[in-house]
Design a protein around this motif. Structure first.
Motif, PDB file in Angstrom:
ATOM      1  N   GLN A  70       1.056  -0.868   0.162  1.00  0.00           N
ATOM      2  CA  GLN A  70      -0.640  -0.598   0.234  1.00  0.00           C
ATOM      3  C   GLN A  70       0.448   0.969  -0.206  1.00  0.00           C
ATOM      4  OE1 GLN A  70      -3.819  -0.102  -0.091  1.00  0.00           O
ATOM      5  NE2 GLN A  70      -3.204  -2.321  -1.017  1.00  0.00           N
ATOM      6  N   ARG A  71       2.226   0.999  -0.538  1.00  0.00           N
ATOM      7  CA  ARG A  71       3.638   2.369   0.137  1.00  0.00           C
ATOM      8  C   ARG A  71       2.692   3.551  -1.314  1.00  0.00           C
ATOM      9  NH1 ARG A  71       8.428  -1.211  -0.140  1.00  0.00           N
ATOM     10  NH2 ARG A  71       8.696  -1.261   1.849  1.00  0.00           N
ATOM     11  N   ALA A  72       2.645   3.083  -2.548  1.00  0.00           N
ATOM     12  CA  ALA A  72       2.274   4.542  -3.590  1.00  0.00           C
ATOM     13  C   ALA A  72       0.187   4.759  -2.589  1.00  0.00           C
ATOM     14  CB  ALA A  72       1.813   3.792  -4.965  1.00  0.00           C
ATOM     15  N   ALA A  73      -0.679   3.899  -2.373  1.00  0.00           N
ATOM     16  CA  ALA A  73      -1.819   4.685  -1.908  1.00  0.00           C
ATOM     17  C   ALA A  73      -1.194   5.405  -1.151  1.00  0.00           C
ATOM     18  CB  ALA A  73      -2.906   3.474  -1.979  1.00  0.00           C
ATOM     19  N   VAL A  74      -0.538   4.883   0.904  1.00  0.00           N
ATOM     20  CA  VAL A  74      -0.211   5.457   1.672  1.00  0.00           C
ATOM     21  C   VAL A  74       0.425   6.782   0.646  1.00  0.00           C
ATOM     22  CG1 VAL A  74       1.356   5.545   3.693  1.00  0.00           C
ATOM     23  CG2 VAL A  74      -0.276   3.756   2.683  1.00  0.00           C
ATOM     24  N   ALA A  75       0.910   7.163   0.214  1.00  0.00           N
ATOM     25  CA  ALA A  75       2.127   8.505  -0.459  1.00  0.00           C
ATOM     26  C   ALA A  75       0.520   9.539  -0.721  1.00  0.00           C
ATOM     27  CB  ALA A  75       2.993   7.902  -1.835  1.00  0.00           C
ATOM     28  N   ARG A  76      -0.142   8.704  -1.618  1.00  0.00           N
ATOM     29  CA  ARG A  76      -1.277   9.290  -2.392  1.00  0.00           C
ATOM     30  C   ARG A  76      -2.514  10.188  -0.388  1.00  0.00           C
ATOM     31  NH1 ARG A  76      -1.285   6.007  -5.761  1.00  0.00           N
ATOM     32  NH2 ARG A  76      -3.913   5.324  -4.948  1.00  0.00           N
ATOM     33  N   ALA A  77      -2.209   9.372  -0.187  1.00  0.00           N
ATOM     34  CA  ALA A  77      -3.319  10.216   0.743  1.00  0.00           C
ATOM     35  C   ALA A  77      -2.169  10.779   1.898  1.00  0.00           C
ATOM     36  CB  ALA A  77      -3.296   8.733   1.554  1.00  0.00           C
ATOM     37  N   ALA A  78      -0.635  10.797   2.092  1.00  0.00           N
ATOM     38  CA  ALA A  78      -0.059  11.613   2.348  1.00  0.00           C
ATOM     39  C   ALA A  78      -0.480  13.329   2.093  1.00  0.00           C
ATOM     40  CB  ALA A  78       0.863  11.291   3.319  1.00  0.00           C
ATOM     41  N   ASP A  79       0.022  12.846   0.744  1.00  0.00           N
ATOM     42  CA  ASP A  79       0.085  14.167  -0.082  1.00  0.00           C
ATOM     43  C   ASP A  79      -1.599  14.889   0.009  1.00  0.00           C
ATOM     44  OD1 ASP A  79       2.124  14.077  -1.130  1.00  0.00           O
ATOM     45  OD2 ASP A  79       1.261  12.663  -2.790  1.00  0.00           O
ATOM     46  N   LEU A  80      -2.589  14.011   0.167  1.00  0.00           N
ATOM     47  CA  LEU A  80      -3.949  15.013   0.633  1.00  0.00           C
ATOM     48  C   LEU A  80      -4.534  15.595   2.032  1.00  0.00           C
ATOM     49  CD1 LEU A  80      -6.975  14.362  -1.306  1.00  0.00           C
ATOM     50  CD2 LEU A  80      -7.827  12.868  -0.081  1.00  0.00           C
ATOM     51  N   VAL A  81      -3.813  15.154   2.836  1.00  0.00           N
ATOM     52  CA  VAL A  81      -4.160  15.201   3.608  1.00  0.00           C
ATOM     53  C   VAL A  81      -2.892  16.955   4.258  1.00  0.00           C
ATOM     54  CG1 VAL A  81      -3.035  14.559   6.618  1.00  0.00           C
ATOM     55  CG2 VAL A  81      -4.419  13.358   5.153  1.00  0.00           C
ATOM     56  N   THR A  82      -2.069  16.471   3.586  1.00  0.00           N
ATOM     57  CA  THR A  82      -0.930  17.538   4.022  1.00  0.00           C
ATOM     58  C   THR A  82      -1.264  18.597   3.182  1.00  0.00           C
ATOM     59  OG1 THR A  82       1.224  15.616   3.634  1.00  0.00           O
ATOM     60  CG2 THR A  82       1.630  18.509   3.275  1.00  0.00           C
ATOM     61  N   ASP A  83      -1.880  18.681   2.044  1.00  0.00           N
ATOM     62  CA  ASP A  83      -2.714  20.063   1.740  1.00  0.00           C
ATOM     63  C   ASP A  83      -4.294  20.078   2.355  1.00  0.00           C
ATOM     64  OD1 ASP A  83      -0.846  19.035  -0.937  1.00  0.00           O
ATOM     65  OD2 ASP A  83      -2.194  18.472  -2.190  1.00  0.00           O
ATOM     66  N   ALA A  84      -4.290  19.755   2.706  1.00  0.00           N
ATOM     67  CA  ALA A  84      -5.451  20.305   3.279  1.00  0.00           C
ATOM     68  C   ALA A  84      -4.797  20.227   4.858  1.00  0.00           C
ATOM     69  CB  ALA A  84      -6.805  18.428   3.801  1.00  0.00           C
ATOM     70  N   LEU A  85      -4.020  19.940   4.930  1.00  0.00           N
ATOM     71  CA  LEU A  85      -3.473  20.389   6.795  1.00  0.00           C
ATOM     72  C   LEU A  85      -2.559  22.255   5.906  1.00  0.00           C
ATOM     73  CD1 LEU A  85      -1.488  17.547   8.467  1.00  0.00           C
ATOM     74  CD2 LEU A  85      -4.106  19.038   9.167  1.00  0.00           C
ATOM     75  N   ARG A  86      -1.901  21.991   5.063  1.00  0.00           N
ATOM     76  CA  ARG A  86      -2.006  23.719   4.854  1.00  0.00           C
ATOM     77  C   ARG A  86      -2.654  24.316   4.553  1.00  0.00           C
ATOM     78  NH1 ARG A  86       2.751  20.181   1.093  1.00  0.00           N
ATOM     79  NH2 ARG A  86       4.635  20.722   2.699  1.00  0.00           N
ATOM     80  N   ALA A  87      -3.243  24.225   4.502  1.00  0.00           N
ATOM     81  CA  ALA A  87      -4.813  25.103   3.695  1.00  0.00           C
ATOM     82  C   ALA A  87      -5.714  25.682   5.559  1.00  0.00           C
ATOM     83  CB  ALA A  87      -5.853  24.680   2.571  1.00  0.00           C
ATOM     84  N   GLY A  88      -5.621  25.203   6.729  1.00  0.00           N
ATOM     85  CA  GLY A  88      -6.065  25.285   7.676  1.00  0.00           C
ATOM     86  C   GLY A  88      -6.996  23.719   7.797  1.00  0.00           C
ATOM     87  N   GLY A  89      -6.970  23.325   7.104  1.00  0.00           N
ATOM     88  CA  GLY A  89      -7.607  21.958   7.823  1.00  0.00           C
ATOM     89  C   GLY A  89      -7.082  20.661   9.160  1.00  0.00           C
ATOM     90  N   VAL A  90      -8.040  20.683   9.363  1.00  0.00           N
ATOM     91  CA  VAL A  90      -8.547  19.132  10.309  1.00  0.00           C
ATOM     92  C   VAL A  90      -8.464  17.745   9.498  1.00  0.00           C
ATOM     93  CG1 VAL A  90      -9.886  18.444  12.211  1.00  0.00           C
ATOM     94  CG2 VAL A  90      -8.856  20.819  11.716  1.00  0.00           C
ATOM     95  N   VAL A  91      -7.837  17.178   9.965  1.00  0.00           N
ATOM     96  CA  VAL A  91      -7.930  15.491   9.359  1.00  0.00           C
ATOM     97  C   VAL A  91      -9.796  15.242  10.136  1.00  0.00           C
ATOM     98  CG1 VAL A  91      -7.767  13.111   9.202  1.00  0.00           C
ATOM     99  CG2 VAL A  91      -6.617  14.955   9.140  1.00  0.00           C
TER     100      VAL A  91
END
Length: 241
Positions: free
Chosen positions: A15-36
């Motif tokens: 699941q490494r590739a999918a984990v990386a895509r998930a991390a990108d999605l979460v990182t972008d949200a945090l940088r925009a002031g979002g919450v998980v």
């Protein structure tokens, strides 16, 4: 033990590739002031606990649970029937009660990915324009009909799908008289959640940013450290009971 170890190794590597895509999605949200926003029902609620409010985890995380209907919505306790997760209508009330803002990203876990409340909640996530990471057993979900009236599964709404590697029925070791023991989905879902968190933190550090990470409340100054970070997200982080 050998079966569990092999399953963990297969999920961690596969699941490494999918984990990386998930991390990108979460990182972008945090940088925009979002919450998980983390949600799961039944044993998959453990995934939300793994993400929201634990030592070494991200501070901007919120746990959504069926009990929110009672804790924050004033519903009677006897509403919390074990079959409530099959009712798609409760997803709308959960959404109304959740402290969601536009930049937030969602992580939803369901081993089967077929129950009405989870599927309907995922549809609301996408209807409102949020990113969604789903954690399911690909094998189990594919073999079961949806309990949602539209026939959708959780996986149908995911921007990123993480396969927890659990077999059909979750348990791994067959019994002579039928059935099986040794369920793995909670363990592998927790593994995937931690992999995503580690990848998010790595991205923030690589960019010279300080990741908002919890210290254990049971070490010196842990409470003060955590309270200072949580104050940045006042009113958006629920830890529940």
């Amino acid at each position: 033990m050998a079966t569990l170890t092999a399953t963990i190794a297969r999920v961690a590597a596969g699941q490494r590739a999918a984990v990386a895509r998930a991390a990108d999605l979460v990182t972008d949200a945090l940088r925009a002031g979002g919450v998980v926003q983390a949600f799961g029902t039944g044993h998959s609620e453990g995934l939300a606990l793994e993400i929201a409010g634990r030592a070494g985890g991200l501070v901007p995380t919120n746990r959504i649970a069926l009990r929110d209907l009672v804790l924050y919505g004033g519903a009677p306790v006897d509403l919390l029937d074990p079959t409530l997760e099959r009712d798609p209508t409760v997803a709308h009330r959960l959404w109304e009660l959740a402290p969601v803002r536009p930049p937030d990203v969602f992580v939803i876990a369901s081993n089967s990915g077929i129950n009405g409340a989870v599927v309907e909640f995922a549809s609301l996530v996408k209807r409102h324009g949020h990113g969604l990471v789903a954690i399911v057993s690909a094998e189990h979900s594919a073999r079961m009909p949806s309990r949602h009236p539209d026939g959708h599964r959780l996986a149908d709404f995911a921007d990123v799908l993480l396969d927890n590697g659990a077999p059909y029925g979750d348990a791994t070791l067959p019994l002579p008289g039928g059935g099986a023991v040794g369920a793995v989905s909670s363990i592998t879902a927790a593994l995937l959640a931690q992999q995503v968190v580690v990848e998010v933190v790595a991205r923030l550090l690589a960019a010279g940013e300080t990741p908002p990470v919890y210290l254990s409340a049971n070490v010196p100054h842990g409470d003060a450290h955590n309270s200072e970070l949580e104050a940045r997200y006042a009113g958006r982080l629920r830890r529940g009971t």
